[in-house]
Design a protein around this motif. Structure first.
Motif, PDB file in Angstrom:
ATOM      1  N   THR A 181      12.862   2.838   6.703  1.00 43.87           N
ATOM      2  CA  THR A 181      12.829   4.285   6.531  1.00 43.87           C
ATOM      3  C   THR A 181      13.227   4.648   5.100  1.00 43.87           C
ATOM      4  O   THR A 181      14.201   4.126   4.575  1.00 43.87           O
ATOM      5  N   LYS A 182      12.441   5.527   4.503  1.00 41.16           N
ATOM      6  CA  LYS A 182      12.747   6.016   3.156  1.00 41.16           C
ATOM      7  C   LYS A 182      13.882   7.034   3.224  1.00 41.16           C
ATOM      8  O   LYS A 182      13.898   7.824   4.154  1.00 41.16           O
ATOM      9  N   PRO A 183      14.800   7.102   2.286  1.00 36.34           N
ATOM     10  CA  PRO A 183      14.911   6.151   1.173  1.00 36.34           C
ATOM     11  C   PRO A 183      15.535   4.838   1.637  1.00 36.34           C
ATOM     12  O   PRO A 183      16.425   4.854   2.457  1.00 36.34           O
ATOM     13  N   LEU A 227       3.232  -1.353   4.241  1.00 38.27           N
ATOM     14  CA  LEU A 227       2.272  -0.259   4.409  1.00 38.27           C
ATOM     15  C   LEU A 227       2.978   1.088   4.560  1.00 38.27           C
ATOM     16  O   LEU A 227       3.729   1.304   5.517  1.00 38.27           O
ATOM     17  N   ASP A 228       2.725   1.972   3.616  1.00 39.75           N
ATOM     18  CA  ASP A 228       3.255   3.331   3.717  1.00 39.75           C
ATOM     19  C   ASP A 228       2.473   4.084   4.790  1.00 39.75           C
ATOM     20  O   ASP A 228       1.280   3.863   4.977  1.00 39.75           O
ATOM     21  N   LEU A 229       3.168   4.949   5.498  1.00 40.91           N
ATOM     22  CA  LEU A 229       2.527   5.669   6.592  1.00 40.91           C
ATOM     23  C   LEU A 229       1.675   6.833   6.086  1.00 40.91           C
ATOM     24  O   LEU A 229       0.526   7.010   6.472  1.00 40.91           O
ATOM     25  N   MET A 230       2.266   7.652   5.210  1.00 40.65           N
ATOM     26  CA  MET A 230       1.568   8.830   4.707  1.00 40.65           C
ATOM     27  C   MET A 230       0.800   8.456   3.451  1.00 40.65           C
ATOM     28  O   MET A 230       1.378   8.302   2.386  1.00 40.65           O
ATOM     29  N   LEU A 231      -0.508   8.324   3.612  1.00 43.11           N
ATOM     30  CA  LEU A 231      -1.358   7.941   2.483  1.00 43.11           C
ATOM     31  C   LEU A 231      -2.516   8.915   2.381  1.00 43.11           C
ATOM     32  O   LEU A 231      -2.969   9.444   3.396  1.00 43.11           O
ATOM     33  N   VAL A 236       0.865  -1.182   0.000  1.00 45.51           N
ATOM     34  CA  VAL A 236       0.000   0.000   0.000  1.00 45.51           C
ATOM     35  C   VAL A 236       0.898   1.227   0.000  1.00 45.51           C
ATOM     36  O   VAL A 236       1.591   1.508   0.984  1.00 45.51           O
ATOM     37  N   GLU A 237       0.910   1.935  -1.109  1.00 42.45           N
ATOM     38  CA  GLU A 237       1.835   3.064  -1.284  1.00 42.45           C
ATOM     39  C   GLU A 237       1.271   3.986  -2.356  1.00 42.45           C
ATOM     40  O   GLU A 237       0.891   3.517  -3.424  1.00 42.45           O
ATOM     41  N   ASP A 238       1.194   5.283  -2.049  1.00 46.44           N
ATOM     42  CA  ASP A 238       0.600   6.209  -3.015  1.00 46.44           C
ATOM     43  C   ASP A 238       1.597   6.739  -4.037  1.00 46.44           C
ATOM     44  O   ASP A 238       1.196   7.222  -5.093  1.00 46.44           O
ATOM     45  N   GLU A 239       2.885   6.662  -3.704  1.00 44.35           N
ATOM     46  CA  GLU A 239       3.876   7.138  -4.687  1.00 44.35           C
ATOM     47  C   GLU A 239       4.153   6.025  -5.688  1.00 44.35           C
ATOM     48  O   GLU A 239       4.712   4.985  -5.336  1.00 44.35           O
ATOM     49  N   GLU A 240       3.763   6.303  -6.935  1.00 47.36           N
ATOM     50  CA  GLU A 240       3.760   5.247  -7.932  1.00 47.36           C
ATOM     51  C   GLU A 240       5.142   4.639  -8.180  1.00 47.36           C
ATOM     52  O   GLU A 240       5.282   3.423  -8.331  1.00 47.36           O
TER      53      GLU A 240
END
Ligand code: CA
Length: 230
Positions: free
Chosen positions: A103-105, A51-55, A7-11
């Motif tokens: 943690t990204k990146p 799971l991405d945190l900021m969605l 689940v991630e909004d950044e394509e």
């Protein structure tokens, strides 16, 4: 082949993660917002969720809570993706009980290693196979069940039913979950089958039948305090 929901909004990140997991022969499900992610998780019951945190919409925390609130995904390992600036969120996430963090990146290799470690841990936890709860003791690998130290004579279905209830450790198990986990049914047509088997199992428990409690409108549970049970 384990199924992993990302689940991630950044394509571009979604593509990167999916690509690297598919390279390891995992089946990958994708969602680009929290609502779709949670719905897909409940529908497909993946072996792990990245799971991405900021969605957008429902954020990672809310999705995580949704996963933990549903018996279908209560024990599904969750690997959270957080941005560097969200260190405080990592702490909050830890309190929530997410299984691990990247943690990204991040390097795709690191992510794959974490996924593998989590899946190993999860599959190890399942055939840990010896469950103790109240007067019950189950050895799943040996297919033996004991009540107050005496071996019980259970059918395969009764054994599965009891082990599913025991694994919930006092939490209510929904009727749909029991039908799916014990019988493999995905509809509610066979609901009488469930009640019949619970009745038979209770009969075999004799004086300890009260350990299996009916949760009206939900399903069944093992009593945490059987002195309170009826
Ligand atoms: Ca994001």
């Amino acid at each position: 082949m384990p199924t992993i929901l990302v689940v991630e909004d950044e394509e571009d990140i979604l593509d990167l993660v999916a690509f690297n997991l598919q390279k390891e022969e995992y089946e990958v499900l994708r969602a680009s917002n929290g609502n779709d992610g949670l719905a897909l998780a409940l529908e497909r019951m993946p072996d792990l969720v990245v799971l991405d945190l900021m969605l957008p919409g429902r954020d990672g925390f809310e999705v995580f809570k949704g996963l933990r609130d549903d018996s279908r995904t209560r024990n599904t390992p969750v690997l959270m993706l957080t941005a560097k600036a969200e260190v405080a969120n990592r702490i909050t996430g830890l309190k929530l009980g997410a299984d691990d963090y990247v943690t990204k990146p991040f390097s795709p290799r690191e992510l794959v290693l974490r996924v593998k470690a989590l899946l190993r841990r999860a599959t190890k936890a399942v055939p840990g196979t010896k469950i103790k709860f109240g007067p019950f003791y189950l050895d799943k690998s040996a297919f033996k069940s004991y009540l107050n130290g005496d071996e019980m004579d259970l059918t395969t279905t009764e054994f599965k039913l009891l082990s599913t209830l025991l694994e919930a450790q006092g939490q209510a198990v929904e009727r749909a979950t029991l039908l799916r986990d014990v019988w493999g049914y995905t509809d509610m047509v066979h609901t009488r089958t469930l009640d019949t088997h619970v009745k038979r199992l209770r009969e075999k428990l004799g004086g300890d039948a009260h350990w299996i409690q009916t949760v009206r409108g939900i399903g069944y549970t093992l009593a945490v305090d059987p002195s309170m049970a009826q």
